[in-house]
Design an enzyme around this catalytic site. Structure first.
Site, short mmCIF file in Angstrom:
data_model
loop_
_atom_site.label_atom_id
_atom_site.label_comp_id
_atom_site.label_asym_id
_atom_site.label_seq_id
_atom_site.Cartn_x
_atom_site.Cartn_y
_atom_site.Cartn_z
N CYS A 100 0.83 -1.22 0.00
CA CYS A 100 0.00 0.00 0.00
C CYS A 100 0.86 1.26 0.00
O CYS A 100 1.54 1.54 -0.98
CB CYS A 100 -0.97 -0.05 1.17
SG CYS A 100 -2.40 0.99 0.92
N ARG A 134 -11.94 6.38 -3.00
CA ARG A 134 -11.06 5.34 -2.46
C ARG A 134 -11.48 4.00 -3.02
O ARG A 134 -12.66 3.72 -3.21
CB ARG A 134 -11.17 5.29 -0.94
CG ARG A 134 -10.34 6.31 -0.22
CD ARG A 134 -10.37 6.05 1.28
NE ARG A 134 -9.23 5.26 1.71
CZ ARG A 134 -8.02 5.75 1.94
NH1 ARG A 134 -7.79 7.03 1.77
NH2 ARG A 134 -7.03 4.97 2.34
N HIS A 203 -3.46 -5.41 2.00
CA HIS A 203 -2.81 -5.23 3.30
C HIS A 203 -3.27 -6.27 4.31
O HIS A 203 -3.98 -7.20 4.00
CB HIS A 203 -3.00 -3.80 3.81
CG HIS A 203 -4.40 -3.48 4.25
ND1 HIS A 203 -4.79 -2.24 4.62
CD2 HIS A 203 -5.50 -4.26 4.38
CE1 HIS A 203 -6.05 -2.25 4.96
NE2 HIS A 203 -6.50 -3.45 4.83
#
Lengths: 254, 450
Positions: A100, A134, A203
């Site tokens: 990320c 996002r 993640h």
């Protein structure tokens, strides 16, 4: 594996206090445990803001993500103190796992919301620009590299990023997307591979949930350190398989 | 407006009559037709809003208990429906008891607070804490803080109650203010300052300048007495100071210091509940209650469903602890390792929208440092993720029993728990509701939990 030989991997968690976003720590736990279960010693150290860093003294370097607040805290130290060592490490084939924000920082630059171009490490040929909504949700993709090695090619994780990343010459995608957005939501690529650098937007439980990828990273590091090393012993990954099965069922993936 | 209120009440009664759970829908539908409804339903009333990432429900229950013991009629969204739809439903339902001796106590989601605090006419606003929670929904913890800042900005003359020991919360008003009341631990307290932060604690970098805080005391998570040598930001001096002592069975005795010298047993276990109790007490104090009145109701509070309440089934006790973020689960595991009566454990993890669809946070929880009674039962739509977490913490696969069906897993866990012992269950939000429905049916416990 040669059972009479003692294998040892030195792993560095860069900025463990700041870059530990939502479960990144799970990747360190997975590397340590999967070594330990095979009798390989894994020493995990951390390197924090202000501390000197020699990437080449480690076999695996982990650079995770953080909230913007924490990423801004480490940025100067990363670019001014750690950068030369990171560039040398990448050049010499040290294994890097970058996730990320860590992935974005390994690249050439990042264009932020105000259109300002922020210099990054320039360790790998990728660039990132911020863009709109996002990208959040489960991410499932396939790794050609794992398929070639005869391992389960499916990578399963969770993404949460606003940056759109594009690969330049020399970088290849880590995987091809089946569901989710990945690098930029446009070109069906996810993550990047460059020398021994592994980058992804997945993640948290990336390595625990993707044991074949964890083992590929460990194997790459062992082969570099011990030229006679061939392959890791197989271990039972029942829970891993079941956890993966749950998501495969949900997204109707065979 | 009056018509909408009546219509809303009608919808509630109709839904109840056919066995539906009328906690949010009536509010949702009436709000669609009357955007001024929140203002109408709260104007002239004494309203307390409680927000923050952890402890909203328990704090609200404690404050309700304080006001009830002080003789007020209390209206509260005790069902935990803390979005605007749930709040309107609550207010419509209880409108008939409005009067001068009424107190309205509402827990409110952080994002909803940022949007609606102005129209809910609060007299008092309490912010409990800010821990990492559902980052897939909020993005960043500082963004959650900014939502709360926005909400406070709309709230006019309301009294603001802030946890001084939480640097992120305190950063809302670092220099205090006329309407601001801080609560926090007293320097002279009996608190152990040696505790190392767990992995789930926030970074410890100053929110203003990035320098690492120096802590002279730590309680849990990132809470404690901190100071920044870089920019001089220090923990605000608390207006309401307190310390606490450990008492048997994991209960704490809370000691208020300075002007309000008194003590009370907090009847819900865990240090975090000491903080919740002080939040409730402070809210009552700034609203004009005496110290005695503000403290009295605390010892009478009962735990809410899934908030460490114990009940008996089949010769065993069951204790359900809702956990939805890393600090919450770390607190729960500390509680478990101090519990002498633990006979079994069940973890339940779902990943529905209301839970947060990202379950990665379980890797931030320090499973490694607690002793978990074996075998451990796991369930929920992400049951295998928690099984995986347990495996990597060093528990053998054969000691982890997975059944993604919540009720089947519960039955097995209860059966394997020794008689006379307690089965500890740690569900997240939607899995807790699932478990509650099952328990209500199986043991005919309906109506016990509000």
């Amino acid at each position: 594996m040669n059972r009479d030989k003692e294998y040892c991997l030195k792993i560095c968690h860069l900025y463990s206090k700041q870059l530990n976003l939502y479960g990144d720590r799970g990747n360190m736990i997975a590397l340590a445990k999967r070594c330990e279960w095979r009798g390989i010693s894994a020493q995990i150290e951390s390197c924090e803001i202000g501390e000197s860093f020699d990437a080449c003294s480690f076999d695996i370097v982990f650079l995770g993500g953080g909230q913007d607040f924490e990423q801004n805290l480490i940025r100067n130290d990363l670019l001014e103190v750690k950068r030369p060592s990171i560039l040398r490490g990448v050049e010499e084939g040290v294994v890097f796992l970058c996730i990320c924000g860590g992935y974005q920082m390994m690249g050439e630059y990042y264009i932020d919301q105000s259109g300002e171009k922020i210099d990054c490490l320039n360790a790998i040929p990728i660039r990132t620009e911020t863009g709109g909504e996002r990208l959040i949700g489960n991410l499932i993709c396939t790794s050609e590299e794992l398929r070639r090695l005869g391992a389960d090619p499916l990578l399963i994780g969770f993404e949460n990023h606003s940056g759109r990343t594009f690969l330049g010459d020399g970088a290849v995608p880590l995987a091809e997307i089946i569901t989710g957005s990945g690098n930029n939501g446009r070109d069906t690529t996810e993550g990047a591979r460059f020398r021994n650098v592994f980058c992804t937007y997945m993640h948290g439980s990336f390595l625990p949930k993707n044991p074949a990828m964890a083992d590929l990273i460990i194997t790459t590091a062992l082969k570099r350190k011990y030229p006679d090393f061939t392959r890791l012993d197989d271990i039972a990954d029942e829970f891993e398989a079941s956890a993966r099965e749950e998501l495969k069922k949900r997204y109707k993936i065979k | 407006m009056c018509f909408l209120t009546t219509a809303g009440k009608g919808i509630i009664l109709l839904m109840r009559a056919v066995g539906l759970n009328a906690t949010t829908f009536p509010g949702k539908i009436t709000y669609r037709f009357g955007k001024h409804l929140p203002e109408y339903l709260t104007s002239g009333q004494h309203v307390t809003l409680i927000t923050g990432t952890n402890g909203k429900t328990t704090t609200a229950r404690m404050l309700c208990s304080v006001y009830e013991k002080a003789g007020y009629k209390v209206i509260s969204n005790v069902s935990g429906a803390n979005l605007i739809s749930g709040i309107i439903t609550t207010l419509i339902e209880h409108r008939s008891i409005y009067g001068t001796d009424t107190r309205i106590v509402l827990e409110i989601d952080e994002a909803a607070f940022g949007r609606y605090s102005g129209v809910l006419n609060p007299s008092c606003i309490a912010v409990t804490n800010l821990f990492r929670d559902q980052l897939d929904r909020y993005g960043e913890l500082t963004r959650t803080r900014d939502l709360i800042r926005k909400g406070i900005g709309q709230a006019g003359e309301a009294r603001i109650i802030l946890c001084a020991d939480d640097s992120l919360v305190a950063s809302l008003f670092p220099d205090g203010g006329e309407n601001v009341t801080f609560y926090g631990i007293s320097d002279s307290g009996t608190i152990d300052v040696s505790g190392a932060p767990q992995a789930s604690a926030e970074t410890g970098n100053c929110v203003f300048c990035g320098t690492m805080y120096d802590y002279s005391a730590r309680t849990y998570g990132h809470l404690g007495i901190y100071g920044c040598s870089g920019c001089g930001f220090t923990r605000p001096l608390p207006d309401i100071g307190f310390s606490y002592k450990h008492r048997g069975n994991n209960y704490y005795e809370l000691l208020l210091t300075d002007d309000h010298k008194t003590n009370v047993i907090v009847p819900v276990p865990g240090e975090h509940n000491v903080y919740n109790a002080v939040t409730a007490i402070t809210a009552a104090l700034v609203s004009g209650e005496s110290t005695d009145a503000a403290v009295f109701g605390i010892s009478e509070t009962s735990a809410g469903f899934g908030r460490m309440e114990k009940f008996e089934v089949g010769g065993r006790e069951v204790c359900i602890v809702l956990v939805k973020n890393p600090v919450g689960l770390d607190r729960a595991l500390t509680f478990l390792s101090n519990a002498s009566d633990a006979g079994g454990v069940q973890f339940i993890l779902n990943d529905k929208i209301a839970d947060g669809t990202d379950v990665s946070w379980i890797w931030d929880v320090d499973f490694e440092s607690v002793k978990i009674p074996l075998p451990v039962h796991v369930s929920g739509s992400r049951g295998f993720d928690i099984a995986l977490r347990l495996k990597y913490s060093g528990i053998m696969e054969r000691d982890v029993r997975v059944d993604t069906d919540v009720s089947a897993s519960f039955d097995k866990a209860l059966l394997e728990c020794a008689k006379g012992k307690c089965l500890y269950i740690f569900p997240n939000y939607t899995s807790m509701l699932e478990l509650r429905n099952y328990l209500e049916k199986k043991f005919r416990l309906k109506g016990i939990w509000e």
